[in-house]
Enzyme design. Structure first.
Site, mmCIF file in Angstrom:
data_model
loop_
_atom_site.group_PDB
_atom_site.id
_atom_site.type_symbol
_atom_site.label_atom_id
_atom_site.label_comp_id
_atom_site.label_asym_id
_atom_site.label_seq_id
_atom_site.Cartn_x
_atom_site.Cartn_y
_atom_site.Cartn_z
ATOM 1 N N ASN A 13 -84.027 52.727 50.494
ATOM 2 C CA ASN A 13 -83.072 53.679 51.063
ATOM 3 C C ASN A 13 -82.205 54.143 49.895
ATOM 4 O O ASN A 13 -81.320 53.415 49.456
ATOM 5 C CB ASN A 13 -82.229 52.984 52.149
ATOM 6 C CG ASN A 13 -81.108 53.879 52.653
ATOM 7 O OD1 ASN A 13 -81.072 55.076 52.370
ATOM 8 N ND2 ASN A 13 -80.179 53.291 53.401
ATOM 9 N N LYS A 15 -80.030 56.454 49.744
ATOM 10 C CA LYS A 15 -78.686 56.924 50.120
ATOM 11 C C LYS A 15 -78.362 58.234 49.384
ATOM 12 O O LYS A 15 -79.254 59.054 49.223
ATOM 13 C CB LYS A 15 -77.659 55.833 49.859
ATOM 14 C CG LYS A 15 -78.102 54.499 50.481
ATOM 15 C CD LYS A 15 -77.050 53.461 50.538
ATOM 16 C CE LYS A 15 -77.631 52.206 51.192
ATOM 17 N NZ LYS A 15 -76.656 51.177 51.461
ATOM 18 N N HIS A 101 -78.685 54.190 60.669
ATOM 19 C CA HIS A 101 -78.150 53.345 59.593
ATOM 20 C C HIS A 101 -76.658 53.100 59.824
ATOM 21 O O HIS A 101 -75.942 53.988 60.296
ATOM 22 C CB HIS A 101 -78.382 54.024 58.236
ATOM 23 C CG HIS A 101 -78.086 53.090 57.104
ATOM 24 N ND1 HIS A 101 -76.817 52.893 56.639
ATOM 25 C CD2 HIS A 101 -78.899 52.280 56.379
ATOM 26 C CE1 HIS A 101 -76.864 51.992 55.669
ATOM 27 N NE2 HIS A 101 -78.112 51.612 55.485
ATOM 28 N N GLU A 103 -74.227 53.089 57.904
ATOM 29 C CA GLU A 103 -73.318 54.047 57.233
ATOM 30 C C GLU A 103 -73.187 55.333 58.056
ATOM 31 O O GLU A 103 -72.131 55.963 58.069
ATOM 32 C CB GLU A 103 -73.815 54.330 55.806
ATOM 33 C CG GLU A 103 -73.523 53.150 54.890
ATOM 34 C CD GLU A 103 -74.481 52.990 53.728
ATOM 35 O OE1 GLU A 103 -75.211 53.942 53.398
ATOM 36 O OE2 GLU A 103 -74.505 51.884 53.150
ATOM 37 N N GLU A 173 -80.065 44.940 59.797
ATOM 38 C CA GLU A 173 -79.187 45.042 58.631
ATOM 39 C C GLU A 173 -77.766 44.621 59.009
ATOM 40 O O GLU A 173 -76.992 45.427 59.534
ATOM 41 C CB GLU A 173 -79.157 46.487 58.121
ATOM 42 C CG GLU A 173 -80.485 46.990 57.612
ATOM 43 C CD GLU A 173 -80.312 48.069 56.553
ATOM 44 O OE1 GLU A 173 -80.900 47.923 55.482
ATOM 45 O OE2 GLU A 173 -79.567 49.036 56.787
ATOM 46 N N GLY A 179 -74.756 46.472 50.647
ATOM 47 C CA GLY A 179 -74.063 46.910 49.437
ATOM 48 C C GLY A 179 -72.963 45.960 48.977
ATOM 49 O O GLY A 179 -72.125 46.319 48.144
ATOM 50 N N SER A 219 -78.467 43.844 50.768
ATOM 51 C CA SER A 219 -78.448 43.173 49.463
ATOM 52 C C SER A 219 -79.728 42.392 49.159
ATOM 53 O O SER A 219 -79.697 41.363 48.497
ATOM 54 C CB SER A 219 -77.223 42.263 49.332
ATOM 55 O OG SER A 219 -76.028 43.024 49.437
HETATM 56 P P1 PGA Z 1 -78.303 47.422 50.031
HETATM 57 O O1 PGA Z 1 -78.488 48.509 51.184
HETATM 58 O O2 PGA Z 1 -79.673 46.880 49.722
HETATM 59 O O3 PGA Z 1 -77.703 48.172 48.876
HETATM 60 O O4 PGA Z 1 -77.403 46.350 50.566
HETATM 61 C C1 PGA Z 1 -79.386 48.305 52.238
HETATM 62 C C2 PGA Z 1 -79.319 49.466 53.185
HETATM 63 O O5 PGA Z 1 -78.237 50.028 53.372
HETATM 64 O O6 PGA Z 1 -80.340 49.844 53.779
#
Ligand code: PGA
Length: 257
Positions: A13, A15, A101, A103, A173, A179, A219
């Site tokens: 992903n 982003k 997601h 976010e 998630e 993140g 992460s």
């Molecule tokens: P990350 O993000 O691996 O940077 O924690 C995962 C995601 O948001 O899908």
């Protein structure tokens, strides 16, 4: 059916990162690194910003990498300034789309109901959906992870048929792990992916529950991927930060084999 029979999915992903030129380079670099890795039964996906789709699809042509988008609108077309429809994505060569997601839920007013609408639009357009669910830290601390994740899954899948589930992948998630560098333990990841599988068994059937790929995201990186991916209920990963580095992403792909 056991884990070995489910499709493994390793999806990046990206982003809001990379220009089209950088996107093409990253796809090229990932492909170079995975050229010697056996990836049978593993889907490798890069979910990229809308403006990178064209460059990424061209760069991925003839490789094992499939291109995904990070969101889509629920309507087929119309007065939705700034939005992109699932049909538009499909026409650009996109095969996967991330829906719901955290976010999007946190910063862009996404709700369980709009997640459900977007998911239907994506399936109708012939895309494979990566549906994201996960609890906030407070919710985990309150002991309501199971309720939250089950509810998100059930609402997202309202009126989705068992046949359509063949094109749905679910990503667990935990929001507190995204993140933050704070990964769920492999036991926590396995437990909640198992809870989601039980929800699918109740909504559909044991067969569909056992056939659906459930990923962990939050992460995941080159160091912790192998352990997370070894868990019975974890069928792959949705990877943010580490998917932006060809070396790390290819190590995770290798760890999934
Ligand atoms: P990350 O993000 O691996 O940077 O924690 C995962 C995601 O948001 O899908």
């Amino acid at each position: 059916m056991n884990k070995a029979k489910r499709k493994t999915v390793i999806a990046g992903n990206w982003k809001m990162n990379k220009t089209p030129v950088e996107a093409a380079q990253l796809i090229y670099d990932i492909n170079q690194r995975i050229s010697n890795i056996e990836t049978k039964g593993c889907e490798i996906v890069a979910c990229v910003p809308f403006v990178d789709i064209d460059a990424a699809v061209k760069a991925a042509d003839g490789t094992r990498i499939k291109i995904g988008a990070e969101n889509c609108h629920w309507a087929k077309s119309g007065a939705f300034t700034g939005e992109i429809s699932a049909d538009m994505l499909k026409a650009c060569g996109v095969e996967y789309v991330i829906i719901g997601h955290s976010e999007r839920r946190q910063y862009f007013g996404e709700t369980d109901l709009t997640v459900n609408q977007r998911l239907h639009a994506a399936l109708e357009a012939g895309l494979t959906v990566i549906l994201c669910v996960g609890e906030l830290l407070e919710q985990r601390e309150q002991g309501i992870t199971e309720e939250i994740v089950s509810m998100q899954t059930k609402i997202a899948l309202l009126n989705v048929t068992e046949e359509q589930m063949k094109n749905v992948v679910i990503a667990y998630e935990p929001v507190w792990a995204i993140g933050t560098g704070k990964t769920a333990t492999s036991e926590q990841a396995d437990e909640v992916c198992g809870i989601i599988r039980n929800v699918l068994a109740k909504l559909y059937s044991k067969k569909t529950a056992e056939a659906t790929s459930i990923l962990y995201g939050g992460s995941m990186n080159a160091k912790n991927a192998k352990e997370l991916l070894s868990m019975e209920n974890v069928d792959g990963g949705l990877i943010g930060g580490a998917s932006l580095k060809a070396e790390d992403f290819s190590i995770i792909i290798e760890a999934a084999q």
